[in-house]
Design an enzyme around this catalytic site. Structure first.
Site: not given
Length: 229
Positions: A120, A135, A157
């Site tokens: 990630s 984010d 993701h």
């Protein structure tokens, strides 16, 4: 260089990092000493994040030291066989690494043969910049330039799914917006469960889901496991 860049750390029905352990084991090649960069952790302490990582990797014979806990973090990185960068908040991760002077030492030791493992936010940090992170919260990292160990931008993701009734942009629309203002970028939409390995000069896609590559003015290109970049 040897890199393992994972979209995420957890899959449904599996323990944390369970799907990654065979991949990590395959790339260790005798390496056992790891430094862990826990700075992306915002809702867990860096000590807890390090302990969690150490416990998962112990069955592989890997010893893990949290970089925040050593007196000389630059020296610890320079002597590491493995650099592990955990996921969480990419802005906080880059900010802490930059303020502590760790970006250049990480790049140097990986180019000299250390294995880089990141999931990630840790995968984002390996890219030229962190401009394809998803984010929040956003903190100022004093610039978005990152490690540039992998030459393309990764969006971890990746999914185009939207909740029913949601009127916000899809992930692809957000990526397309970025490509309008930064058309020079090539962006990999890396779904959960997928990864990229770099070994012996080749970057190879892995995982069960279709990955997409986005370039300005072009249709998205679907890629499957085994594709070499």
């Amino acid at each position: 260089m040897e890199l393992l860049l994972l979209s995420n750390s957890t899959l449904p029905g599996k323990a944390w990092l369970e799907h990654a352990l065979p991949l990590i084991a395959e790339q260790l090649q005798g390496r056992r000493s790891a430094v862990f960069i826990p700075f992306a952790g915002v809702t867990q302490t860096w000590d807890d994040y390090t302990a969690k990582t150490a416990a998962v990797l112990a069955p592989l014979g890997v010893s893990v030291t949290g970089i925040h806990s050593v007196v000389d973090p630059v020296a610890a990185i320079e002597n590491a066989e493995i650099v592990i960068v955990g996921g969480g908040n990419t802005f906080q991760l880059l900010k802490q690494c930059r303020e502590r002077g760790l970006l250049a030492p990480i790049t140097d030791v990986v180019k000299r043969g250390a294995l880089y493992i990141g999931w990630s936010a840790g995968a984002n940090l390996a890219c030229p910049t962190i401009r394809t992170t998803n984010d929040m919260p956003i903190v100022d990292p004093q610039g978005f330039d990152a490690l540039n160990l992998f030459p393309l931008q990764i969006n971890p993701h990746f999914t185009n799914a939207l909740p029913e009734g949601h009127k916000g942009e899809t992930r692809e629309q957000r990526i397309r917006e970025l490509l309008v203002v930064a058309p020079e970028l090539t962006i990999i939409g890396l779904p959960e469960g997928n990864w990229i390995t770099v070994s012996k000069g080749h970057a190879t896609l892995g995982g069960p889901n279709t990955t997409y590559v986005f370039k300005a003015g072009e249709e998205a290109v679907p890629l499957e496991a085994g594709h070499r970049f």
